[in-house]
Design an enzyme around this catalytic site. Structure first.
Site, PDB file in Angstrom:
ATOM      1  N   ASP A  81      -5.995  -7.218   4.164  1.00 30.07           N
ATOM      2  CA  ASP A  81      -7.130  -6.627   3.448  1.00 30.07           C
ATOM      3  C   ASP A  81      -8.014  -7.741   2.889  1.00 30.07           C
ATOM      4  O   ASP A  81      -9.235  -7.737   3.049  1.00 30.07           O
ATOM      5  CB  ASP A  81      -6.599  -5.728   2.313  1.00 30.07           C
ATOM      6  CG  ASP A  81      -7.733  -5.121   1.506  1.00 30.07           C
ATOM      7  OD1 ASP A  81      -8.698  -4.629   2.120  1.00 30.07           O
ATOM      8  OD2 ASP A  81      -7.659  -5.151   0.257  1.00 30.07           O
TER       9      ASP A  81
ATOM     10  N   LYS B  18       3.745 -15.465   3.242  1.00 29.35           N
ATOM     11  CA  LYS B  18       4.012 -16.259   2.039  1.00 29.35           C
ATOM     12  C   LYS B  18       5.527 -16.489   2.010  1.00 29.35           C
ATOM     13  O   LYS B  18       6.231 -16.101   1.070  1.00 29.35           O
ATOM     14  CB  LYS B  18       3.508 -15.478   0.798  1.00 29.35           C
ATOM     15  CG  LYS B  18       3.495 -16.277  -0.491  1.00 29.35           C
ATOM     16  CD  LYS B  18       2.462 -17.385  -0.525  1.00 29.35           C
ATOM     17  CE  LYS B  18       2.612 -18.213  -1.793  1.00 29.35           C
ATOM     18  NZ  LYS B  18       1.753 -19.414  -1.793  1.00 29.35           N
TER      19      LYS B  18
ATOM     20  N   TYR C 288       0.810  -1.218   0.000  1.00 33.56           N
ATOM     21  CA  TYR C 288       0.000   0.000   0.000  1.00 33.56           C
ATOM     22  C   TYR C 288       0.843   1.267   0.000  1.00 33.56           C
ATOM     23  O   TYR C 288       0.409   2.298  -0.502  1.00 33.56           O
ATOM     24  CB  TYR C 288      -0.918   0.032   1.232  1.00 33.56           C
ATOM     25  CG  TYR C 288      -2.189  -0.761   1.080  1.00 33.56           C
ATOM     26  CD1 TYR C 288      -2.151  -2.142   0.979  1.00 33.56           C
ATOM     27  CD2 TYR C 288      -3.419  -0.127   1.046  1.00 33.56           C
ATOM     28  CE1 TYR C 288      -3.315  -2.870   0.858  1.00 33.56           C
ATOM     29  CE2 TYR C 288      -4.590  -0.847   0.927  1.00 33.56           C
ATOM     30  CZ  TYR C 288      -4.530  -2.216   0.830  1.00 33.56           C
ATOM     31  OH  TYR C 288      -5.684  -2.935   0.711  1.00 33.56           O
TER      32      TYR C 288
ATOM     33  N   ASP D  45      -2.297 -18.529   1.263  1.00 35.95           N
ATOM     34  CA  ASP D  45      -3.244 -19.284   0.431  1.00 35.95           C
ATOM     35  C   ASP D  45      -3.944 -20.363   1.270  1.00 35.95           C
ATOM     36  O   ASP D  45      -5.156 -20.567   1.174  1.00 35.95           O
ATOM     37  CB  ASP D  45      -2.569 -19.879  -0.816  1.00 35.95           C
ATOM     38  CG  ASP D  45      -1.268 -20.601  -0.523  1.00 35.95           C
ATOM     39  OD1 ASP D  45      -0.759 -20.506   0.618  1.00 35.95           O
ATOM     40  OD2 ASP D  45      -0.735 -21.268  -1.434  1.00 35.95           O
TER      41      ASP D  45
ATOM     42  N   ASP E 140     -11.817  -9.399   4.588  1.00 35.04           N
ATOM     43  CA  ASP E 140     -13.087  -9.452   3.856  1.00 35.04           C
ATOM     44  C   ASP E 140     -13.635 -10.878   3.860  1.00 35.04           C
ATOM     45  O   ASP E 140     -14.841 -11.093   4.030  1.00 35.04           O
ATOM     46  CB  ASP E 140     -12.916  -8.994   2.401  1.00 35.04           C
ATOM     47  CG  ASP E 140     -13.300  -7.526   2.220  1.00 35.04           C
ATOM     48  OD1 ASP E 140     -13.250  -6.780   3.212  1.00 35.04           O
ATOM     49  OD2 ASP E 140     -13.636  -7.131   1.084  1.00 35.04           O
TER      50      ASP E 140
HETATM   51  C1  IPM Z   1     -10.244  -1.548   3.768  1.00 32.79           C
HETATM   52  C2  IPM Z   1     -10.515  -1.005   2.389  1.00 32.79           C
HETATM   53  C3  IPM Z   1      -9.389  -0.066   1.995  1.00 32.79           C
HETATM   54  C4  IPM Z   1      -8.102  -0.874   2.022  1.00 32.79           C
HETATM   55  C5  IPM Z   1      -9.587   0.624   0.644  1.00 32.79           C
HETATM   56  C6  IPM Z   1     -10.882   1.411   0.624  1.00 32.79           C
HETATM   57  C7  IPM Z   1      -8.412   1.483   0.269  1.00 32.79           C
HETATM   58  O1  IPM Z   1     -10.656  -2.048   1.482  1.00 32.79           O
HETATM   59  O2  IPM Z   1     -10.209  -0.732   4.718  1.00 32.79           O
HETATM   60  O3  IPM Z   1     -10.072  -2.744   3.891  1.00 32.79           O
HETATM   61  O4  IPM Z   1      -7.788  -1.559   1.045  1.00 32.79           O
HETATM   62  O5  IPM Z   1      -7.422  -0.835   3.030  1.00 32.79           O
HETATM   63 MG    MG Z   2     -10.583  -3.989   2.351  1.00 33.24          MG
END
Ligand code: IPM
Ligand code: MG
Length: 360
Positions: free
Chosen positions: A251, A195, A146, A227, A255
């Site tokens: 990240d 990894k 990032y 993975d 999710d």
């Molecule tokens: C998160 C989001 C952000 C990230 C985006 C919006 C830049 O996906 O907070 O997980 O990737 O960190």
């Molecule tokens: Mg995210």
């Protein structure tokens, strides 16, 4: 006690969910005799509309005068919003990355918990969900891909893009310590995800994490390739307590972890630096498609406010109270549309906030 809270309502459903979290915080303040003072801050699309940029020096300066910041969500529909006609460094998300870096918020805590009442929403097979799960993803937030150098250029007539994944031992050590500290207050297990079979940055990560682990003999450390972790999260999520990982892996895995709970509308998060200061926000996005319709689930933001009480203000009892109020409302069968199941009562954003505040 007195606390000054920066409030970033943000974009999309942000203002409505933050309103409900403030309702709950105000109820906590009046029940427990605290005073919360709010300072409105602009970030993301809302800041672009006023200042032409997603993050200003003023927002950073103001945030630094606060004890913590509560955020809704930022960003809009990438296909239709004019914010996305700007160059990438001027879009809403750049503001979020910018404030994380400017406030040195290197530790991102994302709990993923399967509520008994919401088990039906869990997309996993019943024999897997029956075991339940309660994990916390500790994601490094200010390093890695990032924030590494990036460029796109023509090399011998061929367009070529480069992103850099870099970590130094200091950055790894400080996030690892955070993960072990939190594990000590939980089930004392850390799974470090990397990894290391491919990446140098991961091999350093593993080495430093092992060094830090020596300071925490009570905590059981394991390592897992990313993975495999993606697979284990759907196969046997109950095995995880604290998952420690770098920015990009975190990240993606966070999710995935949120999805296995069945509703991302329930998941809070905290981004902390090395003081008590933190930025608290729901794990979900700004859902512009349902903005302003009183349909958004405010619970993730309310639970993020609870994390703020716990981690930035040391108000554990008050935080417990907010979390208990959320569970009570779920037990009573109230649901926003995203977590609705048969036999439950569907309520809107504001009503959900009222119900939780009333139970504080
Ligand atoms: C998160 C989001 C952000 C990230 C985006 C919006 C830049 O996906 O907070 O997980 O990737 O960190
Ligand atoms: Mg995210």
């Amino acid at each position: 006690m007195n606390f000054r809270i920066g409030v970033i309502s943000g974009d999309g459903i942000g203002p409505e969910i933050v309103r409900e979290a403030r309702k709950v915080l105000d109820q906590v303040a009046s029940k427990y005799g605290h005073a919360f003072e709010y300072a409105e801050l602009l970030l993301g699309g809302a800041s672009i509309d006023v200042h032409g940029v997603p993050l200003t020096e003023e927002t950073v300066r103001q945030a630094k005068t606060c004890d913590a910041v509560l955020m809704g969500s930022i960003g809009g529909d990438a296909k239709t919003s004019p914010w996305y006609r700007l160059e990438p460094s001027k879009r809403p998300e750049a503001g979020l990355l910018g404030i994380r870096k400017a406030l040195n918020l290197f530790a991102n805590l994302r709990p993923a918990y399967l509520y008994e009442e919401l088990r039906a929403a869990c997309p996993l097979r019943e024999d897997i969900s029956a075991a339940g799960f309660d994990m916390l993803i500790m994601r490094e937030l200010t390093g890695g891909l990032y924030f590494g150098a990036r460029k796109t250029e023509e090399v011998d007539g061929v367009l070529t893009a480069v992103d850099t994944l870099s970590y130094n031992e200091y950055e790894i050590r400080r996030i690892a310590k955070r993960a072990f500290d939190i594990a000590m207050k939980r089930r004392k297990k850390v799974c470090s995800v990397d990894k290391a079979n491919v990446l140098d940055s991961s091999r350093l990560w593993r080495k430093v994490v092992e060094e830090v682990a020596k300071e925490y003999p009570e905590v059981e450390l394991s390592h897992m390739y990313v993975d495999n972790c993606a697979m284990q999260l759907v196969m046997n999520p109950a095995q995880f307590d604290v998952i420690l990982t770098e920015n990009m892996f975190g990240d993606i895995l966070s999710d995935e972890a949120s999805m296995v709970t069945g509703s991302i509308g329930m998941l809070s998060s905290a981004s902390l630096n090395d003081t008590k200061f933190g930025l608290y926000e729901p794990s979900h996005g700004s859902a512009p498609d349902i903005a302003g319709q009183d349909r958004a689930n405010p619970i993730a933001t309310i639970l993020s406010a609870a994390m703020m009480l716990r981690y930035s203000f040391d108000l554990d009892e008050e935080a417990d109270r907010v979390e208990a109020a959320v569970r009570t409302v779920l037990k009573e069968g109230y649901r926003t549309g995203d977590i609705l199941s048969e036999g439950c009562t569907c309520v809107g954003t504001a009503r959900m906030g009222d119900l939780i505040a009333e139970r504080i």
